[in-house]
Design a protein around this motif. Structure first.
Motif, short mmCIF file in Angstrom:
data_model
loop_
_atom_site.label_atom_id
_atom_site.label_comp_id
_atom_site.label_asym_id
_atom_site.label_seq_id
_atom_site.Cartn_x
_atom_site.Cartn_y
_atom_site.Cartn_z
N LEU A 76 0.55 -5.11 1.80
CA LEU A 76 1.41 -4.87 2.95
C LEU A 76 1.78 -6.22 3.57
N CYS A 108 -2.51 -1.52 -2.48
CA CYS A 108 -1.20 -1.79 -1.88
C CYS A 108 -1.23 -3.09 -1.07
N LEU A 137 -5.79 -1.25 1.00
CA LEU A 137 -4.75 -2.14 1.54
C LEU A 137 -5.18 -3.61 1.54
#
Length: 515
Positions: A29, A27, A48
């Motif tokens: 961010l 992911c 992340l």
């Protein structure tokens, strides 16, 4: 009664193809430091990659990587996002973008991309969904594409771009080879492209048009067997609208027949006019605000055009209404407003998966039963039916228009210098108008109710044949030769006998050059 009508319309839909997404939980961010510190605890379990929009200290978990290079581009979808940081690429599965201006700007965001902006509720939902988007997922392929009837481009001449302009997900692009490409990973089935497609080259696949029409026919036949008052048709989506109707236990009048569909944009004029031909008195298309990123502009424009056509037939104004509200009372007020019967004897024909054929069948049925019975209907410039007008003084019968016509509506005279036209096939794409070097063609949107006349080949223009001055072979039209001579008379390469060679066929011209 409503229950029996709903049962009559129950069908089982199985997608022909499923689009698969595989996500490993990587992911990206994108946020300011203060926002990062607030959301990071909610994303545990994900791998992340953090891109900070400002300076400051960030406490990153062990599974997170701080990306310090500048983000230059981002594209993709769930499981297949690619972010460019300078010359370096990063493969990602999901994105949470908290920047003030989202990096991906399409009206409908790709699956796996969350840009909640200042909406706290949307952010909370994104933080809840992101940890769950790990694994293998699928969704139906919502569309069908028939390239052989696509009016997008021919021989480098661009015609229709309706679907490209309408798609809110930016899922449709031009291939550069006269066709379009629909990315099934980006397509989310809103149906806007199918509403504006003039030829039916792109159509909704789940359900197909014939499946929706046959379902409607069964529901209305059941309704008409039990009720004497004409039905009102309520078209609504399967998500929020269905949930609201169920929550309120369908608080509708007995004359209302709810018709659920994946997306309200999946049904357009062929379905609406068929519903009117089946005896419906009013159609209400209900946007229950299920999608904040859908404006339904194309759908509303198509409704306006349909209402103009129904009014011209003498069936009254605003037979089809668009209601955009999450409030049940707003919908009820619309359906409670008085509406007169159309007086149309319900048609019994079944559905076919052909947009133009369904539309002509419905319009023919309505036309036969109305007092007005106009020979033609004037349509808007965006309409998919019409004729072309040819300036006979300017046309040289070069046949550029014939070579680019995607529907076969323009036909040459084979062994005669003629331009012929079949109105029933014309989709008003405008390629003939663009391709004409003499600017001799104009589009005339209209609908002809005499379909036999519309299907007949009619002569638009013909010219006397010009014969080669050397061998007498017919090879061009008189006007084409006159036009060339006029345009080249002052050119230094076409003086004296060189100008006369323009009056020769290709073989004789070559022979004359080497005498």
């Amino acid at each position: 009664m409503l229950e029996s009508v709903q049962q009559a319309g129950q069908i089982t839909l199985e997608p022909d193809e499923l689009i698969e997404f595989q996500s490993q939980g990587r992911c990206l961010l994108i946020a300011k430091v203060a926002e990062l510190n607030a959301v990071l605890p909610h994303l545990s379990g994900l791998t992340l990659y953090v891109y900070a929009l400002d300076q400051g200290h960030v406490e990153l978990p062990a599974s997170a990587t701080l990306v310090k290079q500048t983000l230059t581009a981002l594209e993709g979808w769930l499981g297949s996002f690619v972010a460019w940081f300078g010359e370096h690429q990063l493969q990602l599965d999901t994105v949470l973008d908290l920047s003030a201006k989202p990096v991906i700007s399409s009206k409908v965001a790709p699956l796996g991309y969350f840009a909640p902006g200042q909406d706290g509720q949307a952010l909370a939902e994104a933080l809840q969904q992101l940890p769950e988007l790990v694994g293998v997922f699928d969704k139906p392929r919502y569309f069908q594409y028939k390239p052989d009837i696509c009016a997008h481009s021919r021989r480098g001449v661009t015609g229709c771009s309706n679907c490209l302009d309408a798609c809110p997900a930016d899922a449709i692009s031009s291939t550069g080879s006269d066709l379009i490409n629909v990315n099934p990973n980006l397509c989310q089935g809103c149906g806007s492209c199918t509403v504006v497609c003039p030829s039916g080259a792109i159509s909704y696949a789940l359900p197909t048009l014939d499946a929706s029409i046959d379902r409607l026919r069964q529901m209305l036949q059941r309704y008409q067997s039990e009720m004497t008052q004409p039905a009102q048709l309520l078209i609504h989506d399967l998500n929020r609208a269905s949930e609201q109707l169920e929550a309120y236990q369908y608080p509708l009048a007995d004359t209302v027949v709810p018709f659920s569909i994946e997306e309200i944009g999946a049904l357009g004029q062929p379905f609406w006019f068929t519903a009117m031909a089946y005896g419906v008195s009013r159609i209400v298309v209900w946007d229950a605000c299920s999608h904040s990123d859908h404006d339904w502009h194309e759908l509303q424009a198509s409704i306006d055009e349909a209402n103009q056509m129904l009014a011209a037939l003498g069936l009254g104004d605003s037979r089809i209404q668009f209601v955009s509200s999450a409030e049940m009372q707003v919908l009820q007020n619309t359906l409670a407003a008085s509406v007169t019967a159309t007086g149309v004897e319900p048609a019994r024909y079944a559905g076919v998966d052909d947009k133009r054929r369904m539309l002509t069948m419905a319009l023919s049925h309505l036309h036969q039963q109305t007092a007005e019975q106009p020979q033609t209907l004037a349509l808007s410039d965006s309409a998919a039916f019409g004729e072309i007008l040819v300036d006979k003084q300017a046309c040289t019968l070069c046949m550029s228009c014939v070579s680019v016509c995607p529907a076969g509506a323009l036909v040459d005279g084979v062994d005669k210098p003629q331009l012929n036209f079949i109105e029933d096939l014309c989709v008003q794409c405008g390629m003939c108008e663009q391709a004409c070097p003499e600017k001799a063609i104009d589009l005339q949107p209209r609908y002809v109710f005499d379909r036999n006349m519309a299907r007949q080949k009619r002569l638009l223009h013909e010219e006397p044949v010009f014969h080669c001055i050397s061998c007498q072979k017919p090879f061009a039209t008189q006007k084409m030769i006159d036009t060339m001579i006029t345009k080249l008379a002052d050119h230094p390469m076409f003086q004296g006998p060189d100008l006369e060679r323009l009056k020769m066929c290709e073989d004789c011209r070559v022979k004359a050059m080497f005498r």
